[in-house]
Structures are given as C-alpha cells and as structure tokens.
Design an enzyme around this catalytic site. Sequence first.
Site, PDB file in Angstrom:
ATOM      1  N   TYR A 104       0.866  -1.178   0.000  1.00  0.00           N
ATOM      2  CA  TYR A 104       0.000   0.000   0.000  1.00  0.00           C
ATOM      3  C   TYR A 104       0.909   1.238   0.000  1.00  0.00           C
ATOM      4  O   TYR A 104       1.885   1.295   0.768  1.00  0.00           O
ATOM      5  CB  TYR A 104      -0.872  -0.034   1.264  1.00  0.00           C
ATOM      6  CG  TYR A 104      -1.669   1.226   1.471  1.00  0.00           C
ATOM      7  CD1 TYR A 104      -2.715   1.554   0.623  1.00  0.00           C
ATOM      8  CD2 TYR A 104      -1.372   2.086   2.518  1.00  0.00           C
ATOM      9  CE1 TYR A 104      -3.441   2.714   0.804  1.00  0.00           C
ATOM     10  CE2 TYR A 104      -2.098   3.251   2.713  1.00  0.00           C
ATOM     11  CZ  TYR A 104      -3.124   3.562   1.846  1.00  0.00           C
ATOM     12  OH  TYR A 104      -3.832   4.708   2.039  1.00  0.00           O
ATOM     13  N   ASP A 177      -0.697  -7.260   6.997  1.00  0.00           N
ATOM     14  CA  ASP A 177      -1.772  -6.298   6.763  1.00  0.00           C
ATOM     15  C   ASP A 177      -2.905  -7.074   6.088  1.00  0.00           C
ATOM     16  O   ASP A 177      -2.804  -7.467   4.933  1.00  0.00           O
ATOM     17  CB  ASP A 177      -1.245  -5.172   5.861  1.00  0.00           C
ATOM     18  CG  ASP A 177      -2.298  -4.105   5.554  1.00  0.00           C
ATOM     19  OD1 ASP A 177      -3.499  -4.406   5.650  1.00  0.00           O
ATOM     20  OD2 ASP A 177      -1.903  -2.981   5.198  1.00  0.00           O
TER      21      ASP A 177
HETATM   22  C1  LIG Z   1      -5.997   2.039   3.213  1.00  0.00           C
HETATM   23  C2  LIG Z   1      -4.947   1.068   3.554  1.00  0.00           C
HETATM   24  C3  LIG Z   1      -4.054   1.309   4.609  1.00  0.00           C
HETATM   25  C4  LIG Z   1      -4.036   2.610   5.391  1.00  0.00           C
HETATM   26  O1  LIG Z   1      -5.176   2.768   6.148  1.00  0.00           O
HETATM   27  P1  LIG Z   1      -5.836   4.188   6.531  1.00  0.00           P
HETATM   28  O2  LIG Z   1      -7.059   3.804   7.266  1.00  0.00           O
HETATM   29  O3  LIG Z   1      -6.112   4.910   5.241  1.00  0.00           O
HETATM   30  O4  LIG Z   1      -4.829   4.908   7.353  1.00  0.00           O
HETATM   31  C5  LIG Z   1      -3.128   0.320   4.909  1.00  0.00           C
HETATM   32  N1  LIG Z   1      -3.076  -0.833   4.209  1.00  0.00           N
HETATM   33  C6  LIG Z   1      -3.909  -1.091   3.191  1.00  0.00           C
HETATM   34  C7  LIG Z   1      -3.792  -2.384   2.455  1.00  0.00           C
HETATM   35  C8  LIG Z   1      -4.870  -0.159   2.823  1.00  0.00           C
HETATM   36  O5  LIG Z   1      -5.687  -0.419   1.792  1.00  0.00           O
END
Ligand SMILES: *Cc1c(COP(=O)(O)O)cnc(C)c1O
Length: 392
Positions: A104, A177
């Site tokens: 990301y 993530d």
């Molecule tokens: C959007 C996103 C983030 C960051 O999250 P926020 O809520 O925008 O701070 C991190 N990892 C992935 C895969 C995302 O899609």
Amino acid sequence: MSDEHGFSTRAIHAGQEADALTGAVVTPIYQVSTYKQDGIGGFRSGYEYSRSANPTRTALEECIAALEGGSRGFAFASGLAGQDTVARALLVPGDHVVVPNDAYGGTYRYFNKVARPQGIEHSIADMGDLEAVRAAIRPGQTKMVWVETPTNPLLGIADIEAIAGIAHEAGAVLVVDNTFATAYLQSPIALGADIVTHSTTKYSGGHSDVVGGAVVTRADITVPGMADAEDRIAFHQNSIGGVAGPFDSWLTLRGLKTLAVRMERHCDNAEKVVEFLKGHDGVSQVLYPGLPEHANHDVAARQMKRFGGMVSFRMRRGEDAAVKACAAVRLWTLGESLGGVESLIEHPGRMTHASVAGTELEVPGDLIRLSVGIEDVDDLIADLREALDIHG
Ligand SMILES: *Cc1c(COP(=O)(O)O)cnc(C)c1O
C-alpha cells in the site's frame, strides 16, 4: 464469546454483551472523555480517561481480536496510526524491516519517509517469491517482516505460512496487513503471523463512512525477546494516543456485524466481473488471485476462503484508454479507497499510487483498479461494458 463460535456469531456478539445498565442490545456510543471515580483511584470497570480506554472502543477491540483469533485487539484513528504504533513499539534505530515491493502506497511512504529518517532501515522484496524474501533478510538486523496479501493494486499473493517460517528463523516478527482479505477470508495468526493490522476504513467498516485502524496480536508471539510485544503496543497506543473515537468505533462495530455476508457478495460479484473482463478485447490482462493463471493462485486457494472483491486489469491500448475508461463509467464511482458497499473505480498510477511514481513501487499506467461493491452485478457489468466498448 468462545473461539468455538462461528465467524458471524463472533462478529455480532464478541465484546458486545447487552449494556449492563439498560440492556441496550447494541453497544452504546460512550461519547465521553472522563469517568467518575468512587474515591481516588476507584475506577468503575477500569475506565479512567478515554485515550486510555473507552467502552465502545473496548467492544470493538474485543470483537476484532475474536475475529482474527488473536489475544488482544487495539483500535486506532486510522490504519496508518495503527501501523505507526506497531513500528514504534517494536523497532529501535538500527533495526531493519522487509517491506513488500507493491505495498500500500502509504505503508511504503511511512517506512521510506517517516521511519527511515528516524533510523529504521528497510529493504523492498517481492513477497510472492520466497527466495527474494530470504535474500532481503539481514541476519541479526531484520526485526520485522511486513506482508500484505493480496496486495494493492497488483493483487499479488504472499505465502503467509512460509514467510512466517523465514521471519521466525531470522528472529523477526511477521506483521500481516489483512485489510484486503479481512478476517473473514484469511486468518494470518493461524498461519503463523505475530501481528495483524487493518485499515478498518475498508471492508471491515464497509460503508465508506469511517476512517479507522486495528491491530491484533497473537497470544504467544513466537519471536524471542518479543514476548512483551502486546504490552508494548498497549503502552504506545496510550502514549502516542492515535486512538479510535467512540463514534468511529461504533460505526466499525456496526460494519463488522455484516462482514461475512458482505464479503460473500463482494466475492460473487468480483468473480462475475472478472469473467466479463476476461472476455473483453480491450483488456490485455486481468489480475485476480482466483484466476488459475495467477502466479500464486495455489497459495491463495490454500490460505483464503475465497478471493475477495478487488480486481485490477490492464487496458490493451495503454494509459490514455485507462484514464478515459475510468471517466466514462456512470454507476461505478471514480474514487480512492475501497471495500465499501458501493463499487469504485480508479487509476492507481495517477490516484492512490501517485506518491510512489518514480520509485520501485511505481505501477503500470494502463492499470485500472476496481473495488467491486455489492450492487446488482448485471448493472455493474453493463456500465463497465459501455465504458470499455467506447475506450477499449
Ligand atoms: C488504506 C490502507 C491502509 C491505510 O489505512 P488508513 O485507514 O487509510 O490509514 C493500509 N493498508 C492497506 C492495504 C490499505 O488499503
């Protein structure tokens, strides 16, 4: 709520007993900063001040921990606030992190422009290639391996179980993530991950009405010296203070209750959209882990329940055609973010991933990313067909 209950039972009930005072079936929004003490230090149920803990946030933290099969959950004001707290809690200057080559954009920007100037080094690796992950590890210095799977926007797949083995052998924690797959489609902790992070802004919240983040830790973190990771994250959550507010926590909890049914529909619709794109002349490649020709389809099939609602594709006639197609749709909304009930379309090169242009993470200009929503899929396909017939 016992671990033996099914996913949706946990989503609807974990951390969410009927309110003790009124019997309210839904956890109330405790829109409050401070709590009356019964004598000095006489906290009721441990609540003292809402940066440290708030009952609506506690409900969300318990729910997300139950959904991920972890021991503790932490809710944040955004996904990045959670990621920052994990990095600060577990890394010190001189440590090294392995970061995915199509992470990301904001995650890469964090490691490159925030953590690096503070002495945290990183290397970029193709997480779909285990040899590349092994080669990126610096023995004795690598303390964290960061995995995103599926990735954004190229839908790459990393083998969580295999990478957990590589990370642990090197004495590093594995952070996954899980934003794209969600706790419903994939359980990183069961596969060996030590920490799971989420942007709950996306599928977990699911209605494009809240920005939030979550972190879940496993009970018995497998890395020597990291046994206190959970306490360190709790300490940093309170000390940095990037916490989820009561209303945001409530919206996210409300979203989680329907996560399973929403994800099933996202997957159903995405599969049909993929089939349509595969058959369209204007499309040169469709990127979706559910396709047998995807490089890591077998890994995805092993570690995911289904393949998710994100689909990317490349336009045969290049960047100009991709930009025009994004502008020509009517039902699909041109916008950043993903994971809401409504379908979104975007051009990563000029939108979500503009910040990584010119770096190793640059994405192709002919790429379009879809967040396939839960509308009637025939309507979604008819709208796409019209745009692609003109510009494809
Ligand atoms: C959007 C996103 C983030 C960051 O999250 P926020 O809520 O925008 O701070 C991190 N990892 C992935 C895969 C995302 O899609």
